[in-house]
Design a protein around this motif. Structure first.
Motif, PDB file in Angstrom:
ATOM      1  N   GLU A 108      -3.700   3.592   1.186  1.00 35.95           N
ATOM      2  CA  GLU A 108      -3.734   2.805   2.406  1.00 35.95           C
ATOM      3  C   GLU A 108      -4.761   1.675   2.322  1.00 35.95           C
ATOM      4  O   GLU A 108      -5.706   1.722   1.545  1.00 35.95           O
ATOM      5  N   SER A 109      -4.585   0.679   3.172  1.00 36.96           N
ATOM      6  CA  SER A 109      -5.432  -0.510   3.162  1.00 36.96           C
ATOM      7  C   SER A 109      -6.891  -0.192   3.489  1.00 36.96           C
ATOM      8  O   SER A 109      -7.195   0.774   4.177  1.00 36.96           O
ATOM      9  N   THR A 141       0.836  -1.208   0.000  1.00 33.89           N
ATOM     10  CA  THR A 141       0.000   0.000   0.000  1.00 33.89           C
ATOM     11  C   THR A 141       0.866   1.252   0.000  1.00 33.89           C
ATOM     12  O   THR A 141       0.963   1.949  -1.008  1.00 33.89           O
ATOM     13  N   SER A 162       1.001  10.490   2.012  1.00 43.54           N
ATOM     14  CA  SER A 162       1.531   9.154   2.293  1.00 43.54           C
ATOM     15  C   SER A 162       2.631   8.796   1.297  1.00 43.54           C
ATOM     16  O   SER A 162       2.508   9.058   0.100  1.00 43.54           O
ATOM     17  N   GLY A 187      -6.174   5.694  11.146  1.00 39.38           N
ATOM     18  CA  GLY A 187      -6.424   6.539   9.995  1.00 39.38           C
ATOM     19  C   GLY A 187      -7.711   7.326  10.090  1.00 39.38           C
ATOM     20  O   GLY A 187      -8.190   7.879   9.109  1.00 39.38           O
ATOM     21  N   GLY A 231       5.598   2.033   5.506  1.00 37.36           N
ATOM     22  CA  GLY A 231       5.213   2.129   6.902  1.00 37.36           C
ATOM     23  C   GLY A 231       6.414   2.417   7.781  1.00 37.36           C
ATOM     24  O   GLY A 231       7.560   2.089   7.427  1.00 37.36           O
ATOM     25  N   THR A 249       5.072   6.630  -1.088  1.00 37.27           N
ATOM     26  CA  THR A 249       5.054   5.414  -1.890  1.00 37.27           C
ATOM     27  C   THR A 249       6.433   5.063  -2.441  1.00 37.27           C
ATOM     28  O   THR A 249       6.577   4.068  -3.141  1.00 37.27           O
ATOM     29  N   PRO A 295       2.267   2.627  11.028  1.00 32.74           N
ATOM     30  CA  PRO A 295       1.489   3.615  10.277  1.00 32.74           C
ATOM     31  C   PRO A 295       2.320   4.133   9.106  1.00 32.74           C
ATOM     32  O   PRO A 295       3.500   3.793   8.974  1.00 32.74           O
ATOM     33  N   SER A 296       1.732   4.951   8.264  1.00 28.09           N
ATOM     34  CA  SER A 296       2.452   5.463   7.105  1.00 28.09           C
ATOM     35  C   SER A 296       3.687   6.258   7.549  1.00 28.09           C
ATOM     36  O   SER A 296       3.663   6.977   8.542  1.00 28.09           O
ATOM     37  N   GLY A 319     -10.387   1.380   0.493  1.00 26.09           N
ATOM     38  CA  GLY A 319      -9.032   1.145   0.033  1.00 26.09           C
ATOM     39  C   GLY A 319      -9.013   0.210  -1.146  1.00 26.09           C
ATOM     40  O   GLY A 319     -10.027   0.044  -1.834  1.00 26.09           O
TER      41      GLY A 319
END
Length: 309
Positions: A181-182, A35, A152, A221, A38, A154, A143-144, A194
């Motif tokens: 995110e999930s 996703t 967020s 979240g 983290g 990537t 968490p991110s 998500g």
């Protein structure tokens, strides 16, 4: 100024071994999932989890998603029903988070769940996060890997730009495939949309619904509901009244303390345990010593103000 990219290490056996060693001693490691990246710490180590909040500048203690290697590891931490097992069978490993009752004696730091009786669990598919889970043998809160309210990340470079020195090691596994995110599910309710869509979930368990605005939320979240003691709570207390259980900090001693030395990370790690002990005491009221409004102290005070209302 140090090059922030110097902390980025390409995913592989040597980088993984270093990451596992850091997790074992309570450090943080940024790691890719399918996703987003983290910011991982041992979910059983309260001080390590507190460092996540400090690194992110997280304004309050929201529940964190706990990553585990497989469903057996998840069932050691949470109580599954048939619906949860069906979703796990269909979408794990993958970008689905399940919010489930926390199993008694699970050993998860209370800061991870924000003191709640539920836990958010995910079995990731990405080789880097799976490799770290296998190498550490620990459930990982992650968490991110960005400053709170930031975009967020990537890619590894996004983490370095956002967190700076707060991310001492970043495992570079390339770009995250999903990039969002999930999906978070509690029962039949989707708390956060998500990559696993409502239609996909409904295909497994039948009808589902999206969380409606204004409903209480107990998931990462989100603007989470937190544990609050059942007794009146007085803040910035330098001494206890006769009917109060005093939670001290630094020079203010009490029936309990967040940190004798005035360490804010230690205080964050002990906060929920201390509130639970105060709630269970014979005294009808709770008082808490002043905590500096700086660093992670901002999050501690935010949490205490919420608990006092």
């Amino acid at each position: 100024m140090a090059d922030p990219n110097a902390r980025i290490r390409r995913y592989g056996p040597a980088a993984l071994a270093e990451a596992a060693a850091r997790i074992a001693r309570g450090d943080l490691v940024a790691v890719p999932t399918e996703t987003v990246y983290g910011l991982a710490a041992d979910a059983t180590d309260a001080e390590a989890v507190a460092r996540i909040y400090a690194a992110k500048g997280r304004p309050s203690f929201n529940p964190l998603i706990v990553h585990v290697l497989d469903r057996a590891a998840a069932e050691a931490l949470a109580v599954f029903d048939d619906r949860a097992r069906a979703l796990a069978a269909a979408f794990w490993p993958g970008p689905l988070t399940l919010v489930l009752p926390l199993r008694e004696g699970a050993g998860i730091a209370p800061l991870v769940t924000a003191g709640l009786s539920t836990i958010a669990l995910r079995v990731p598919a990405h080789r880097a996060m799976r490799g770290l889970l296998e190498a550490t043998g620990r459930p990982l809160a992650a968490p991110s890997a960005n400053r709170s309210n930031g975009v967020s990340p990537t890619r590894a470079e996004h983490v370095a730009a956002s967190l700076g020195d707060a991310a001492p090691l970043i495992l570079d596994g390339g770009a995250c495939p999903a990039g969002v995110e999930s999906t978070i599910v509690a029962g039949r309710t989707i708390l956060r949309p998500g990559p696993v869509t409502a239609a996909m979930i409904a295909g497994v368990i039948g009808g589902v619904e999206l969380r409606r605005e204004g409903e209480a939320i107990t998931a990462p979240g989100q603007l989470a509901t937190h544990y609050a003691p059942g007794k009146p709570l007085r803040l910035a207390a330098v001494r206890a009244e006769p009917d109060e259980w005093l939670i001290g900090f630094g020079a203010v001693a009490g029936d309990d303390t967040l940190s004798v030395s005035g360490d804010l990370v230690e205080a964050a790690a002990r906060l929920f345990d201390a509130l639970h002990r105060a709630d269970a005491s014979a005294k009808p009221r709770i008082a808490v010593a002043p905590v500096p409004e700086e660093g992670i102290g901002v999050a501690i005070n935010d949490r205490l103000r919420r608990a006092a209302h």
